[in-house]
Motif scaffolding. Structure first.
Motif, mmCIF file in Angstrom:
data_model
loop_
_atom_site.group_PDB
_atom_site.id
_atom_site.type_symbol
_atom_site.label_atom_id
_atom_site.label_comp_id
_atom_site.label_asym_id
_atom_site.label_seq_id
_atom_site.Cartn_x
_atom_site.Cartn_y
_atom_site.Cartn_z
ATOM 1 N N GLN A 1 -9.393 48.824 15.568
ATOM 2 C CA GLN A 1 -10.534 48.924 14.726
ATOM 3 C C GLN A 1 -10.381 49.620 13.375
ATOM 4 O O GLN A 1 -11.058 49.230 12.313
ATOM 5 C CB GLN A 1 -11.634 49.730 15.594
ATOM 6 C CG GLN A 1 -13.010 50.140 14.874
ATOM 7 C CD GLN A 1 -13.749 51.327 15.450
ATOM 8 O OE1 GLN A 1 -13.818 51.310 16.929
ATOM 9 N NE2 GLN A 1 -14.688 52.037 14.931
ATOM 10 N N SER A 2 -9.416 50.838 13.546
ATOM 11 C CA SER A 2 -9.415 51.526 12.269
ATOM 12 C C SER A 2 -8.475 50.649 11.318
ATOM 13 O O SER A 2 -8.618 50.697 10.146
ATOM 14 C CB SER A 2 -8.508 52.949 12.634
ATOM 15 O OG SER A 2 -9.462 53.622 13.122
ATOM 16 N N PHE A 3 -7.642 49.773 11.835
ATOM 17 C CA PHE A 3 -6.921 48.908 10.884
ATOM 18 C C PHE A 3 -7.397 47.611 10.472
ATOM 19 O O PHE A 3 -6.767 46.765 9.772
ATOM 20 C CB PHE A 3 -5.459 48.662 11.471
ATOM 21 C CG PHE A 3 -4.526 49.717 11.207
ATOM 22 C CD1 PHE A 3 -3.717 49.661 9.847
ATOM 23 C CD2 PHE A 3 -4.345 50.820 11.918
ATOM 24 C CE1 PHE A 3 -2.754 50.846 9.448
ATOM 25 C CE2 PHE A 3 -3.563 51.801 11.658
ATOM 26 C CZ PHE A 3 -2.834 51.983 10.286
ATOM 27 N N GLU A 4 -8.686 47.390 10.905
ATOM 28 C CA GLU A 4 -9.300 46.032 10.670
ATOM 29 C C GLU A 4 -9.514 45.934 9.007
ATOM 30 O O GLU A 4 -9.852 46.566 8.438
ATOM 31 C CB GLU A 4 -10.754 46.019 11.479
ATOM 32 C CG GLU A 4 -11.142 44.802 11.217
ATOM 33 C CD GLU A 4 -12.658 44.622 11.987
ATOM 34 O OE1 GLU A 4 -13.702 44.374 11.187
ATOM 35 O OE2 GLU A 4 -12.880 45.490 12.838
ATOM 36 N N GLY A 5 -8.945 44.577 8.737
ATOM 37 C CA GLY A 5 -9.148 44.477 7.260
ATOM 38 C C GLY A 5 -8.136 44.892 6.462
ATOM 39 O O GLY A 5 -7.994 44.990 5.232
ATOM 40 N N ASN B 1 -1.617 42.827 8.882
ATOM 41 C CA ASN B 1 -2.364 42.847 10.191
ATOM 42 C C ASN B 1 -1.475 43.877 11.069
ATOM 43 O O ASN B 1 -0.326 43.587 11.424
ATOM 44 C CB ASN B 1 -2.115 41.351 10.893
ATOM 45 C CG ASN B 1 -2.904 41.480 12.190
ATOM 46 O OD1 ASN B 1 -3.409 42.584 12.683
ATOM 47 N ND2 ASN B 1 -2.987 40.384 12.941
ATOM 48 N N ALA B 2 -2.245 45.062 11.534
ATOM 49 C CA ALA B 2 -1.416 45.990 12.035
ATOM 50 C C ALA B 2 -2.015 46.029 13.580
ATOM 51 O O ALA B 2 -1.698 47.026 14.400
ATOM 52 C CB ALA B 2 -1.703 47.373 11.370
ATOM 53 N N SER B 3 -2.924 44.983 13.940
ATOM 54 C CA SER B 3 -3.460 45.192 15.291
ATOM 55 C C SER B 3 -2.540 44.717 16.383
ATOM 56 O O SER B 3 -1.513 44.163 15.877
ATOM 57 C CB SER B 3 -4.652 44.176 15.329
ATOM 58 O OG SER B 3 -4.374 42.974 15.206
#
Length: 181
Positions: free
Chosen positions: A21-25, A29-31
């Motif tokens: 959630q924190s890396f969204e956008g 892409n760190a998800s």
């Protein structure tokens, strides 16, 4: 109201979701799926007890992940990921998170702290510099879509050799400086 919890107080699935959630956008892409998040904790020696979940008025808003080690009698910390959920960006939360993290480092007796930032993320770099970080080096990241075998054959005459291995194995490379990174 801004509050913090050690990541160790969250169920691991919630910590993983907070990361995503924190890396969204984000710039890249760190998800990552839960299994990879768990593996990263072990592979990178991350401390859930000394990593932070940030909340604003009870809503999950950001994350800071840390690892610690001692080298040559010097206590080192590595911020292995700081991110803020999209709804909370641009509101000064990053400064609060970095200050809270600095307090944590001070309590741990850390002599040096490191982190990496993507050079185009100028807002993050300004934030890090505002709390005392200085740029000590720049990394070049390259990518390739060919297989390593194809690339090695094409570059057989070059001075480079491609070796497949784990990131931690770089410590055995002649150029690696363990107390510097």
């Amino acid at each position: 109201m801004i509050t913090y919890k050690p990541l160790s107080e969250l169920p691991i699935r919630d910590a993983s979701e907070l990361w995503n959630q924190s890396f969204e956008g984000y710039i890249v892409n760190a998800s990552m799926p839960l299994e990879r998040f768990i593996a990263r904790i072990g592979n990178d020696g991350l401390s859930l007890e000394e990593s932070l979940a940030c909340y604003v008025d009870g809503a999950a808003a950001g994350i800071v992940m840390n690892s610690f080690r001692e080298y040559d009698g010097v206590k080192l910390a590595r911020n292995s990921g700081t991110a803020i959920a999209p709804d909370f960006r641009g509101k000064g939360l990053g400064k609060s998170m970095m200050e809270k993290n600095s307090e944590l480092y001070e309590k741990q007796g850390i002599h040096r702290a490191y982190l990496e930032a993507i050079s185009t993320n100028t807002a993050a770099i300004r934030l890090y510099q505002s709390v005392g970080y200085v740029i000590i080096d720049r990394l070049l990241i390259m990518s390739n879509e060919q297989s390593l075998e194809e690339l090695n054959v094409q570059n057989a005459a070059s001075t480079y050799t491609l070796v497949r291995g784990q990131a931690a194995e770089v410590a055995s490379a002649a150029f690696y400086l363990p107390g510097e990174v």
